[in-house]
Design an enzyme around this catalytic site. Structure first.
Site, PDB file in Angstrom:
ATOM      1  N   ASP A  73       0.820  -1.209   0.000  1.00 40.66           N
ATOM      2  CA  ASP A  73       0.000   0.000   0.000  1.00 40.66           C
ATOM      3  C   ASP A  73       0.855   1.262   0.000  1.00 40.66           C
ATOM      4  OD1 ASP A  73      -2.454  -1.180  -0.208  1.00 40.66           O
ATOM      5  OD2 ASP A  73      -2.953  -1.061   1.917  1.00 40.66           O
ATOM      6  N   GLY A  74       2.019   1.218   0.648  1.00 36.35           N
ATOM      7  CA  GLY A  74       2.905   2.386   0.639  1.00 36.35           C
ATOM      8  C   GLY A  74       3.364   2.732  -0.763  1.00 36.35           C
ATOM      9  N   HIS A  78       2.500   6.199  -2.910  1.00 37.07           N
ATOM     10  CA  HIS A  78       3.541   6.968  -3.596  1.00 37.07           C
ATOM     11  C   HIS A  78       3.184   7.140  -5.070  1.00 37.07           C
ATOM     12  CE1 HIS A  78       7.498   7.891  -5.359  1.00 37.07           C
ATOM     13  NE2 HIS A  78       7.872   8.246  -4.147  1.00 37.07           N
ATOM     14  N   THR A 187      -9.164   1.636   6.680  1.00 40.49           N
ATOM     15  CA  THR A 187      -8.688   0.281   6.950  1.00 40.49           C
ATOM     16  C   THR A 187      -7.196   0.244   7.271  1.00 40.49           C
ATOM     17  OG1 THR A 187      -8.463  -0.006   4.553  1.00 40.49           O
ATOM     18  CG2 THR A 187     -10.452  -0.887   5.591  1.00 40.49           C
ATOM     19  N   SER A 190      -6.090   4.056  11.195  1.00 41.89           N
ATOM     20  CA  SER A 190      -7.323   4.419  11.892  1.00 41.89           C
ATOM     21  C   SER A 190      -8.052   3.192  12.431  1.00 41.89           C
ATOM     22  CB  SER A 190      -8.235   5.206  10.945  1.00 41.89           C
ATOM     23  OG  SER A 190      -9.472   5.511  11.564  1.00 41.89           O
ATOM     24  N   MET A 191      -8.151   2.147  11.626  1.00 42.10           N
ATOM     25  CA  MET A 191      -8.810   0.920  12.071  1.00 42.10           C
ATOM     26  C   MET A 191      -8.073   0.299  13.257  1.00 42.10           C
ATOM     27  SD  MET A 191      -9.500  -2.625   9.965  1.00 42.10           S
ATOM     28  CE  MET A 191      -7.746  -3.072  10.058  1.00 42.10           C
ATOM     29  N   SER A 192      -6.746   0.292  13.186  1.00 41.29           N
ATOM     30  CA  SER A 192      -5.950  -0.286  14.275  1.00 41.29           C
ATOM     31  C   SER A 192      -6.126   0.477  15.580  1.00 41.29           C
ATOM     32  CB  SER A 192      -4.467  -0.298  13.882  1.00 41.29           C
ATOM     33  OG  SER A 192      -4.253  -1.096  12.742  1.00 41.29           O
TER      34      SER A 192
END
Length: 288
Positions: A73-74, A78, A187, A190-192
């Site tokens: 996802d990173g 980018h 997801t 924030s979810m964590s």
């Protein structure tokens, strides 16, 4: 059709997946350009296949129809920022662990033939304009596809934060920080931290306190047109930082205000399959 291939060489070892993707695309008549997404660290420079024509990313994006990236996802975050000035969509191939934003896994490259057949859709994702204000001066600006996160420094002291919506007081609390997220970022961190999962095509601003020392400071889902601001407390010897989409931290001082609002710009993601968001959640989070 022209597709820019942007592999993360630390994820896609030897660029094997990117080169296989290029074969699939070239086979169905799609022009490709191979571009590395960032300058490589000389100390940890990965092995790159020789004899390849590595081109300049910014030059190739000017004439591209799509940016195809390979990584987690990173890497996709980018790539989305690279594609934004040229208003071209992004398609992600997951080379990481979860990869909520990726459309394909590395074993599904044959599905890229759907690009030539025009069998795909474009999904729009909300962005946040992020600014840091110190009095009347704007010290920092950025765009967030996932989130803007205010956190305390390495020293184990809580920071005092005041949250406002459209200038109206919402709540104050002491804690480890706060996450201002888009639905795409719901997801992620924030979810964590206990925040809600929101469908990524929705348009809301999520406010998720991190380890708040308050019973009032609960996660909030705010309207898309709200202007959300977080003021840093003025206590001495306490440091806070702002990170946008996991990027380099910007140091905040007491009294600084972090302000987010819905951007007029959007990120465009390519969808080759008609998967329900709930199917993706179940698959990625391992609940089935």
């Amino acid at each position: 059709m022209k597709v820019v291939l942007s592999p993360n060489p630390y994820r896609d070892r030897g660029l094997k997946t990117a080169l296989r993707a290029r074969e699939v695309l070239n086979r169905c008549g799609i022009e490709t350009a191979l571009c590395l997404p960032f300058s490589l660290d000389q100390g940890t420079k990965p092995d790159l296949p020789k004899g390849q024509d590595y081109r300049d990313m910014q030059e190739e994006l000017k004439t591209a129809d799509l940016l195809l990236c390979f990584g987690g996802d990173g890497t996709i975050l980018h790539a989305a920022k690279d594609a934004l000035p040229y208003d071209i969509p992004v398609l992600g191939v997951n080379m990481g662990s979860v990869g909520f934003m990726a459309e394909l896994e590395h074993g599904e490259l044959e599905l890229l033939t759907r690009l030539a057949e025009k069998k795909y859709t474009i999904e729009h994702r909300m962005l946040l304009d992020v600014a840091v204000r110190r009095g009347r001066e704007v010290l920092f600006r950025d765009l967030a596809l996932n989130d803007a996160v205010v956190t305390k420094g390495a020293v184990a002291r809580v920071i005092d934060l005041s949250v406002r919506g459209d200038g109206v007081h919402v709540y104050e609390f002491s804690g480890d920080g706060v996450i201002l997220a888009t639905p795409t970022g719901s997801t992620a961190y924030s979810m964590s931290a206990g925040g809600p999962i929101v469908e990524p095509t929705a348009e809301n601003i999520l406010v998720t306190p991190i380890c708040a020392h308050s019973l009032q400071a609960k996660p909030l889902v705010m309207g898309r047109d709200r202007v959300v601001s977080v003021r840093i407390g003025r206590q001495a010897r306490k440091t806070a930082y702002l990170s946008v989409d996991g990027g380099r931290a910007f140091r905040l001082s007491g009294g600084d205000v972090v302000e987010v609002r819905r951007s007029r710009r959007v990120t465009r993601l390519v969808r080759l399959m008609d998967h329900s968001f709930y199917e993706i959640i179940n698959q990625k989070l391992g609940r089935t």
